[in-house]
Design an enzyme around this catalytic site. Structure first.
Site, PDB file in Angstrom:
ATOM      1  N   GLU A   1       4.633   9.715   1.501  1.00 26.54           N
ATOM      2  CA  GLU A   1       5.704  10.361   0.745  1.00 26.54           C
ATOM      3  C   GLU A   1       6.619  11.115   1.697  1.00 26.54           C
ATOM      4  O   GLU A   1       6.277  11.307   2.874  1.00 26.54           O
ATOM      5  CB  GLU A   1       5.110  11.329  -0.284  1.00 26.54           C
ATOM      6  CG  GLU A   1       4.251  10.663  -1.330  1.00 26.54           C
ATOM      7  CD  GLU A   1       3.741  11.622  -2.398  1.00 26.54           C
ATOM      8  OE1 GLU A   1       2.955  11.173  -3.240  1.00 26.54           O
ATOM      9  OE2 GLU A   1       4.140  12.805  -2.368  1.00 26.54           O
TER      10      GLU A   1
ATOM     11  N   PHE B   1       0.874  -1.173   0.000  1.00 31.11           N
ATOM     12  CA  PHE B   1       0.000   0.000   0.000  1.00 31.11           C
ATOM     13  C   PHE B   1       0.908   1.220   0.000  1.00 31.11           C
ATOM     14  O   PHE B   1       1.588   1.499   0.984  1.00 31.11           O
ATOM     15  CB  PHE B   1      -0.867  -0.046   1.270  1.00 31.11           C
ATOM     16  CG  PHE B   1      -1.913   1.025   1.398  1.00 31.11           C
ATOM     17  CD1 PHE B   1      -3.118   0.913   0.733  1.00 31.11           C
ATOM     18  CD2 PHE B   1      -1.716   2.116   2.243  1.00 31.11           C
ATOM     19  CE1 PHE B   1      -4.112   1.880   0.897  1.00 31.11           C
ATOM     20  CE2 PHE B   1      -2.702   3.077   2.413  1.00 31.11           C
ATOM     21  CZ  PHE B   1      -3.901   2.963   1.736  1.00 31.11           C
TER      22      PHE B   1
ATOM     23  N   GLU C   1      -0.575   3.939   9.688  1.00 26.76           N
ATOM     24  CA  GLU C   1      -2.025   4.003   9.432  1.00 26.76           C
ATOM     25  C   GLU C   1      -2.705   5.083  10.270  1.00 26.76           C
ATOM     26  O   GLU C   1      -3.853   4.937  10.691  1.00 26.76           O
ATOM     27  CB  GLU C   1      -2.690   2.640   9.637  1.00 26.76           C
ATOM     28  CG  GLU C   1      -2.287   1.627   8.585  1.00 26.76           C
ATOM     29  CD  GLU C   1      -3.061   0.340   8.671  1.00 26.76           C
ATOM     30  OE1 GLU C   1      -4.299   0.413   8.853  1.00 26.76           O
ATOM     31  OE2 GLU C   1      -2.451  -0.728   8.545  1.00 26.76           O
TER      32      GLU C   1
ATOM     33  N   SER D   1      -1.012   8.420  16.536  1.00 30.03           N
ATOM     34  CA  SER D   1      -1.941   8.574  17.662  1.00 30.03           C
ATOM     35  C   SER D   1      -2.554   9.967  17.727  1.00 30.03           C
ATOM     36  O   SER D   1      -3.760  10.119  17.976  1.00 30.03           O
ATOM     37  CB  SER D   1      -1.214   8.265  18.977  1.00 30.03           C
ATOM     38  OG  SER D   1      -0.923   6.883  19.066  1.00 30.03           O
TER      39      SER D   1
ATOM     40  N   GLY E   1      13.015  -6.726  35.117  1.00 28.61           N
ATOM     41  CA  GLY E   1      14.288  -6.178  35.564  1.00 28.61           C
ATOM     42  C   GLY E   1      15.305  -6.150  34.434  1.00 28.61           C
ATOM     43  O   GLY E   1      14.965  -5.919  33.268  1.00 28.61           O
TER      44      GLY E   1
ATOM     45  N   GLY F   1       2.784  12.381   5.065  1.00 34.79           N
ATOM     46  CA  GLY F   1       2.496  11.187   5.840  1.00 34.79           C
ATOM     47  C   GLY F   1       1.058  11.270   6.312  1.00 34.79           C
ATOM     48  O   GLY F   1       0.128  10.810   5.654  1.00 34.79           O
TER      49      GLY F   1
END
Length: 378
Positions: free
Chosen positions: A127, A123, A362, A365, A338, A131
């Protein structure tokens, strides 16, 4: 063993539970794979998933619709076992999502190849200067005799360099901004298409920057109608954004499993770590975030499968919350390990690197926050 009691939720049907059980059995015998040669690993995963029949869920056969709950269940399960396997499956779906939803019978011949694992798809939207801002797409498609001539550059293209075909978005100029884009089906051997750069990132992932130097595509390569590329892309992302949340959910479940094993076996001050209230608090928070993420992911998938024309808000909520929550769950799991948590080869160390990209691709956030806010304000 990850908690699978969520399969009894009313979002699912018997066929979903059967699919989950079959895939779980397949994963136990085939995953994880060796990531030493990422390209070879992805090719092998696509072939194996196709041979096992799971890739048929990545696209819809003629006259059928994509089942988003199945997509989410598959991505969650694969991501819990091996993030690269999830990637290999996901890109067959996302890469051919436009054809699955809007393709002609001739274009769907490619879809049958990707659903069988005989071809690898990609897909190509992002660019260097475009984005999250799709309206800033600079790649052009000029109408010429018999078709179109494409010029420009795409970057951070998943499966770039190993794909057999790309769904590529370019500016055709019917209107300014996002309304002047179109989508095309472009075979990887098209003259003028080249891989300008292979991009290495923090987790195993085939990525590339592509250069298009006057690539000719016939009229039959146009997917849908000219000028509707943005609408087409958003329709595809509506379907596949919840599946990104599902992949994050699978990684979070694996992190919780690893954390539980650690705190039950590791002793401190004469007792298991699990006996400490502070540790119990972390475990409670992790479990809470996982269940909340699962509810949002499968709410969005169920709504689409029930016939909702658009699930933009639900998809954005699912992707945003599930990916951010998974990052927090994995970070907590690493902390509970840890020093071993940052040791190369430790499962939570791999998860820590694998999860980060899901908060970006995709729709990052913060973009999802904008989508949600606009929906609420309207």
């Amino acid at each position: 063993m990850a908690d699978r009691s969520f399969l009894d939720w009313p979002f699912f049907e018997t066929r979903h539970r059967e699919l989950s059980a079959a895939l779980e059995e397949w994963c136990a015998g085939h995953l994880p794979v060796d990531h030493g040669d990422v390209d070879a690993a992805c090719r092998g995963l696509v072939a194996a998933l196709g041979a096992a029949g799971f890739l048929r869920h990545s696209g819809a056969a003629e006259g059928e619709r994509l089942d988003v709950r199945s997509l989410c269940l598959i991505r969650e399960t694969l991501a819990r076992h091996d993030a690269l396997a999830d990637f290999a499956f996901a890109m067959q779906g996302l890469g051919m999502g436009a054809v699955s939803l809007f393709g002609t019978p001739d274009q769907r011949e490619w879809l049958e190849k990707t659903r069988a694992g005989r071809a690898i798809s990609a897909f190509a939207l992002t660019e260097p200067d475009s984005g999250s801002d799709v309206a800033n797409t600079a790649t052009t498609a000029e109408r010429v005799d018999g078709g179109w001539r494409l010029t420009g550059e795409k970057t951070y293209i998943s499966n770039g360099g190993i794909a057999d075909l790309y769904v590529i978005f370019a500016r055709t100029g019917e209107a300014p901004g996002a309304r002047g884009l179109s989508a095309f089906l472009m075979p990887a051997d098209s003259p003028g298409l080249s891989v300008a750069e292979r991009i290495e990132v923090i987790a195993p992932h085939p990525l590339a920057r592509l250069k298009l130097d006057g690539v000719f595509l016939p009229d039959s390569a146009l997917i849908g109608r000219a000028g509707e590329g943005f609408k087409l892309a958003m329709s595809v992302l509506d379907v596949f954004r919840p599946t990104v949340g599902a992949a994050a959910l699978g990684m979070a479940r694996r992190a919780l499993d690893e954390a539980l094993a650690r705190v039950k076996s590791r002793r401190i001050q004469g007792q298991p770590l699990a006996g400490l209230q502070m540790v119990q608090g972390h475990v409670a928070d992790m479990a809470l975030k996982i269940d909340a993420a699962a509810l949002l992911v499968y709410r969005a998938a169920w709504a689409k499968d029930m016939g909702a024309p658009r699930i933009t808000r639900e998809a954005a909520m699912a992707k945003l919350y599930a990916t951010e929550a998974a990052q927090q769950v994995i970070d907590a799991a690493l902390q509970l390990h840890g020093g071993d948590g940052v040791r190369k080869g430790c499962p939570v160390e791999s998860l820590y690197r694998d999860i980060r990209a899901l908060r970006i691709y995709e729709g990052a956030s913060d973009v999802q926050r904008v989508v949600i806010a606009r929906s609420v304000l309207e």
